[in-house]
Structures are given as C-alpha cells and as structure tokens.
Design an enzyme around this catalytic site. Structure first.
Site, PDB file in Angstrom:
ATOM      1  CD  GLU A 197     -37.059 -26.463 -24.148  1.00  0.00           C
ATOM      2  OE1 GLU A 197     -37.729 -25.452 -23.868  1.00  0.00           O
ATOM      3  OE2 GLU A 197     -36.128 -26.868 -23.439  1.00  0.00           O
ATOM      4  CD1 TRP A 198     -34.653 -22.740 -24.720  1.00  0.00           C
ATOM      5  CD2 TRP A 198     -34.355 -21.060 -26.169  1.00  0.00           C
ATOM      6  NE1 TRP A 198     -35.083 -21.567 -24.122  1.00  0.00           N
ATOM      7  CE2 TRP A 198     -34.914 -20.533 -24.977  1.00  0.00           C
ATOM      8  CE3 TRP A 198     -34.084 -20.177 -27.228  1.00  0.00           C
ATOM      9  CZ2 TRP A 198     -35.202 -19.170 -24.813  1.00  0.00           C
ATOM     10  CZ3 TRP A 198     -34.369 -18.818 -27.067  1.00  0.00           C
ATOM     11  CH2 TRP A 198     -34.922 -18.331 -25.877  1.00  0.00           C
ATOM     12  CD  GLU A 209     -32.214 -21.358 -17.045  1.00  0.00           C
ATOM     13  OE1 GLU A 209     -31.731 -21.733 -18.133  1.00  0.00           O
ATOM     14  OE2 GLU A 209     -33.077 -21.986 -16.435  1.00  0.00           O
ATOM     15  CD1 TRP A 235     -40.611 -24.343 -19.478  1.00  0.00           C
ATOM     16  CD2 TRP A 235     -40.443 -22.122 -19.148  1.00  0.00           C
ATOM     17  NE1 TRP A 235     -40.271 -23.766 -20.670  1.00  0.00           N
ATOM     18  CE2 TRP A 235     -40.161 -22.419 -20.504  1.00  0.00           C
ATOM     19  CE3 TRP A 235     -40.396 -20.798 -18.709  1.00  0.00           C
ATOM     20  CZ2 TRP A 235     -39.829 -21.422 -21.421  1.00  0.00           C
ATOM     21  CZ3 TRP A 235     -40.063 -19.813 -19.626  1.00  0.00           C
ATOM     22  CH2 TRP A 235     -39.787 -20.138 -20.974  1.00  0.00           C
ATOM     23  CD  GLN A 271     -38.160 -20.672 -24.507  1.00  0.00           C
ATOM     24  OE1 GLN A 271     -37.988 -20.074 -23.468  1.00  0.00           O
ATOM     25  NE2 GLN A 271     -38.169 -21.993 -24.553  1.00  0.00           N
ATOM     26  CG  ASN A 273     -35.323 -20.390 -14.168  1.00  0.00           C
ATOM     27  OD1 ASN A 273     -36.141 -19.806 -13.454  1.00  0.00           O
ATOM     28  ND2 ASN A 273     -34.971 -19.952 -15.371  1.00  0.00           N
ATOM     29  CG  HIS A 276     -35.569 -16.123 -21.206  1.00  0.00           C
ATOM     30  ND1 HIS A 276     -36.364 -16.519 -20.158  1.00  0.00           N
ATOM     31  CD2 HIS A 276     -35.096 -17.272 -21.750  1.00  0.00           C
ATOM     32  CE1 HIS A 276     -36.395 -17.850 -20.083  1.00  0.00           C
ATOM     33  NE2 HIS A 276     -35.635 -18.328 -21.047  1.00  0.00           N
TER      34      HIS A 276
HETATM   35  C1  GBH Z   1     -34.851 -23.226 -18.960  1.00  0.00           C
HETATM   36  O1  GBH Z   1     -33.547 -23.717 -19.044  1.00  0.00           O
HETATM   37  C2  GBH Z   1     -35.033 -22.004 -19.807  1.00  0.00           C
HETATM   38  O2  GBH Z   1     -35.001 -20.820 -19.025  1.00  0.00           O
HETATM   39  C3  GBH Z   1     -36.271 -22.031 -20.642  1.00  0.00           C
HETATM   40  O3  GBH Z   1     -36.196 -21.031 -21.618  1.00  0.00           O
HETATM   41  C4  GBH Z   1     -36.445 -23.410 -21.224  1.00  0.00           C
HETATM   42  O4  GBH Z   1     -37.476 -23.465 -22.152  1.00  0.00           O
HETATM   43  C5  GBH Z   1     -36.700 -24.337 -20.070  1.00  0.00           C
HETATM   44  O5  GBH Z   1     -35.689 -24.283 -19.144  1.00  0.00           O
HETATM   45  C6  GBH Z   1     -36.869 -25.804 -20.468  1.00  0.00           C
HETATM   46  O6  GBH Z   1     -35.665 -26.332 -20.954  1.00  0.00           O
HETATM   47  O7  GBH Z   1     -27.782 -30.045 -23.884  1.00  0.00           O
HETATM   48  O8  GBH Z   1     -28.274 -32.014 -22.547  1.00  0.00           O
HETATM   49  O9  GBH Z   1     -26.854 -30.264 -21.654  1.00  0.00           O
HETATM   50  C7  GBH Z   1     -33.379 -24.920 -18.307  1.00  0.00           C
HETATM   51  C8  GBH Z   1     -31.973 -25.369 -18.138  1.00  0.00           C
HETATM   52  C9  GBH Z   1     -30.037 -26.126 -19.151  1.00  0.00           C
HETATM   53  C10 GBH Z   1     -32.055 -27.161 -19.736  1.00  0.00           C
HETATM   54  C11 GBH Z   1     -29.382 -26.701 -20.339  1.00  0.00           C
HETATM   55  C12 GBH Z   1     -31.404 -27.767 -20.961  1.00  0.00           C
HETATM   56  C13 GBH Z   1     -29.332 -28.424 -21.918  1.00  0.00           C
HETATM   57  C14 GBH Z   1     -29.375 -29.894 -21.872  1.00  0.00           C
HETATM   58  N1  GBH Z   1     -31.429 -25.933 -19.354  1.00  0.00           N
HETATM   59  N2  GBH Z   1     -30.000 -27.929 -20.731  1.00  0.00           N
HETATM   60  S1  GBH Z   1     -27.957 -30.604 -22.542  1.00  0.00           S
END
Ligand code: GBH
Length: 462
Positions: A421-422, A158, A414, A17, A297, A134
C-alpha cells in the site's frame, strides 16, 4: 434491480503493488524501486518495498482462479513499463534487421508475461481492463500489444496522486517537495501543475493514437481514471458551498475539466497562484473529448469549509466531524478514509451532472482497522467492517443508477489481494483476499462472498 447487460463486476490491482520479481526477465527499476530503496531517507512506514509484494509475477495463474471463484466478469490491472520496454540497453534481440537499435525496444519476456495473463483471463471469461500507468513507470505509452484481447483501456490512474503526492507533498515516488525535511528538493508550488499538465497531454495523445490506429479494428474504449472524494459543504453557508466546489476543482476538475470540457477550472488559476501551464490550440483540440468515459476511483467523503492554505486541496479545510460533533461515518485503518455511502451517491450524481459521461467505478474499497494484527488469519478473514462498507457503497451505486438515473457501467473493488500500500507498506490491507506475506498463501475474506452474491444478484448476463 439488474444492472446493464455489459456491466463489469470485478476486482482491481496495480503492478507494483502485487507483482514482486523486480529483476525477472530484464525488468529494470521504476521510480518506486528507487523510492523504496532510498538509503538516505525513510519513505515507507514499515521500511518495506514491492520487491516481493504478493509474488503475483509467479502466482498469477492461481490469482486468476481466485478471481474466477469470486464470480467476477472483469479484472482491472496495470502494466509495468519497466517490464515492457527493454531499458537494459542494446540486447541483440532488440535490434532491427539492419542491426539498428530501436527507440523503446520491446522486452519480449516482459510482454509475454502480460500476454499469458490476458489470454488466461479471456479463456476464463474475465474481461481484462488494462491501466497503462499506475505510477510505477516511465511515461512511455504504447498500445500496440494486447489490443486484440483488451477492449477496456485506462490511460492513467489518478493523476492527482502522481502529481501531488510525488511532486508536491513528496510522500510518493519520486519524493520531490519543497518541504525542508524531504529530498530531492522540488518546488511544491509549481511542479505538481507542470507534471499534471504533461500527464493530461500524455493521456490525450495516447487516447488519440488508440482511437486513430487501433479502435477502428479492435473496437475497444479508452479513458482516464481520476480519483475523487465526495466533497460535502460543512454547513449551509455560501462560503462552505464555494469551498466544496473549490475542493472538487482542485482534486478532480484539474484533470476532468480540460479532458471533458476543454479548459482548466476557473478557481484553479487563483488557487494555484497562476501556476497552471497553458495548452496550445492544437493541444486543446486533442485534450478536449479525449476520454470515452469517466473512470472513477473513490473511497470516502469529506466535509469542507473555507480557510485552508493548501492549493492542492483548493485552499479548503476538510474534516469528518460535523458541526454537531458527530463523526460522518465508520472509521477505517487509515486517517483519510471513513465509510459514508450516501456521499458516494452524491458524488456519482455530481460527476454525471457535471461531465455527462458514463461512469466506470474503477476502484472502491476499505481497510479494516488493525486487520494487520488480528491473529490467527482464520479470524482476520472475518472482515465485518469491510462487508458493511461494500454493502453501503454497492447499495448507493444502485440508488444512483435506479433512482437518480446516473449511467454507471462498472464496479471494481480495490483490491483483489492485500498488497503493497505505497507509503503505508504492508501495514494497511485493502484486499478481499488475505495474503500471508510469509508463505504468500491467499485466504479469501468474508467480504468477497458478499460481493460475489451482489455480482450474481445484479448481473443481467445470466
Ligand atoms: C488508490 O488511491 C490507488 O489507486 C491505489 O493504488 C491504492 O492502493 C488505493 O487507492 C488505496 O489507497 O497522505 O493522508 O493525504 C486512493 C487515493 C489518495 C488515498 C491519497 C491516499 C493519501 C492520504 N489516495 N491518499 S494522505
């Protein structure tokens, strides 16, 4: 209200990231490089990738100065195995004395990058907290390097996300799903559970190796970080209460129950339609008790009731809207996150009661609505909603510790920087530091000064 003497106050990031420089020093692609550069499919909201990210691979020294100026005593980051192991094949320096090529040959330049980072952190009085996985890497685990200076090890970040988003919904790398629109094709009913199972084993054997070979001389701790949502029954009915428990089992218990209790949660067998692989006796002996702490988290809360069909959330229905039509909390930039501090306190209590392990909060944060489009940057750094969020959540943490007696040992916000952000690309900003992606210049946001003050106020290590 001071927190414990060794309480870790810090900020968190993850390699893919923030780093950029995907080809520097013999780095080879990870699943996230492949996923973001997939020309057949569109996976990332703004079509971006981590190619540049926040350019941290070059700006790391400056970033450590930021951490220091924010008053933190700890920094959580992850390593990219694509840098640490030389997968380019047969570079001469990686042959041993007999000229034999080694399995998983170390990549000296990549290791040196993390070595420099870690040494600089220690020099500045910031405890390095290292996540081994990660999401961006091959599943190779190796703790031989860095152990002299790193005392806080996190095996996996996670696993629910890696298994479910990568192999169930197909929205994260490697993008596998039985969804017709997605490619490559996978089996969403089965694969997440196989992946999850192997992640548990990878975690457990890494912890075992660390405890046996390194901990006795290096004196650190190792554990896993799980993500959880605070699941709150939608109403007082037994059905809603049972549903909330199923949601916990599917999200958190899936990993926490084997690791802390030695078996999968009962509800997950039926919810997954018996897709869970089983552990051998020998494996179970390694898995049970394999985490020194509960790495957590967490970002949000959900109201839960009976009725859904998705095994990955325990076949429940989740919502932010209460029976009386009011919203649970403050909205953010993303649909899955609302601020609800009271839920955080409930969650800390639930995990403490259920698993009886010290809790390390390893991520918590908030993306302000439309922060990306606020201009000029001097305006965007006034992140009032994020301050509100941190005020609520840090206060909930203090109440859990001081009023409820929950053992909490760290708080990592965070994230240190806005970053990739993925699947959202760069549209969603979680940083306490604004990154101008054109110049890569960093601008501290107001919320970081709130945290700095909170760190000072509750640290007993003056
Ligand atoms: C974390 O995940 C990660 O560890 C981190 O890398 C990331 O940047 C941060 O949170 C902020 O998101 O597609 O609507 O179901 C957090 C948990 C779970 C959040 C999955 C996003 C997908 C939303 N994540 N979720 S959805």
């Amino acid at each position: 209200m001071l927190l414990s003497k060794d309480f870790l106050f810090g900020f968190a990031t993850a390699a893919y990231q923030i780093e950029g420089s995907p080809a520097a020093d013999n780095r080879t692609p990870s699943v996230w490089d492949t996923f973001t550069h997939d020309t057949q499919a569109h996976h990332i909201a703004d079509n971006s990738s981590g190619d540049e990210a926040t350019d941290h691979y070059k700006l790391w020294k400056e970033d450590i100065q930021l951490i220091k100026s924010y008053g933190a005593n700890a920094y959580r980051f992850s390593v990219s195995w694509s840098r640490i192991i030389d997968f380019t094949g047969g570079a001469a320096s990686n042959s041993d004395a007999q000229g034999q090529s080694q399995r998983d040959p170390p990549n000296k330049a990549g290791i040196q990058f993390y070595r420099n980072l870690i040494e600089e952190l220690v020099k500045e009085g910031i405890a390095p907290c290292l996540t081994l996985f990660h999401w961006d890497s091959p599943q190779v685990l190796e703790d031989r390097e860095f152990g002299d200076l790193v005392k806080h090890w996190i095996t996996l970040n996670e696993p629910w996300c890696y298994a479910s988003l990568g192999y169930g919904y197909g929205v994260h790398a490697p993008g596998r799903s039985s969804d017709r629109a997605k490619s490559p094709k996978g089996d969403s009913a089965l694969e997440p559970y196989i992946v999850g199972h192997n992640l548990i084993l990878a975690h457990a054997y890494a912890a075992k190796a660390y405890r046996e070979e390194f901990a006795p001389t290096q004196g650190g701790t190792i554990g896993v970080t799980l993500d959880s949502v605070s699941y709150i029954p939608y109403d007082d009915t037994p059905e809603s209460k049972a549903a909330a428990q199923r949601a916990y089992d599917a999200r958190t218990g899936w990993f926490a129950d084997p690791i802390y209790k030695g078996h999968y949660p009962a509800s997950l067998h039926s919810v997954s339609n018996n897709a869970l692989p089983s552990f051998t006796e020998e494996e179970l002996a390694v898995v049970k008790g394999s985490s020194d702490f509960f790495g957590l988290n967490t970002y949000t809360s959900n109201l839960v009731r009976d009725g859904g069909s998705d095994p990955l959330n325990g076949k429940t229905k989740t919502t932010f809207v209460r029976p009386d039509g009011t919203e649970l909390g403050m909205k953010s930039h993303v649909p899955w996150l609302q601020s609800y501090p009271e839920g955080f306190r409930l969650l800390l209590n639930y995990l403490w009661k259920t698993y009886q392990k010290p809790i390390f909060v390893t991520e918590n944060g908030f993306p302000v609505k439309n922060e990306n489009s606020i201009q000029p940057i001097e305006e965007a750094v006034h992140d009032t909603d994020r301050i509100e969020y941190f005020r609520g959540y840090t206060n909930a943490l203090l109440e859990a510790v001081n009023k409820d007696g929950v053992d909490v040992r760290s708080y990592f916000a965070w994230s240190l920087l806005d970053n990739f952000e993925w699947a959202d690309g760069y549209k969603t900003r979680f940083g306490v530091t604004y990154v101008d992606y054109k110049t890569m210049k960093r601008y501290p946001k107001d919320s970081v000064w709130f945290l700095k003050e909170w760190f000072e106020k509750h640290s007993s290590a003056h």
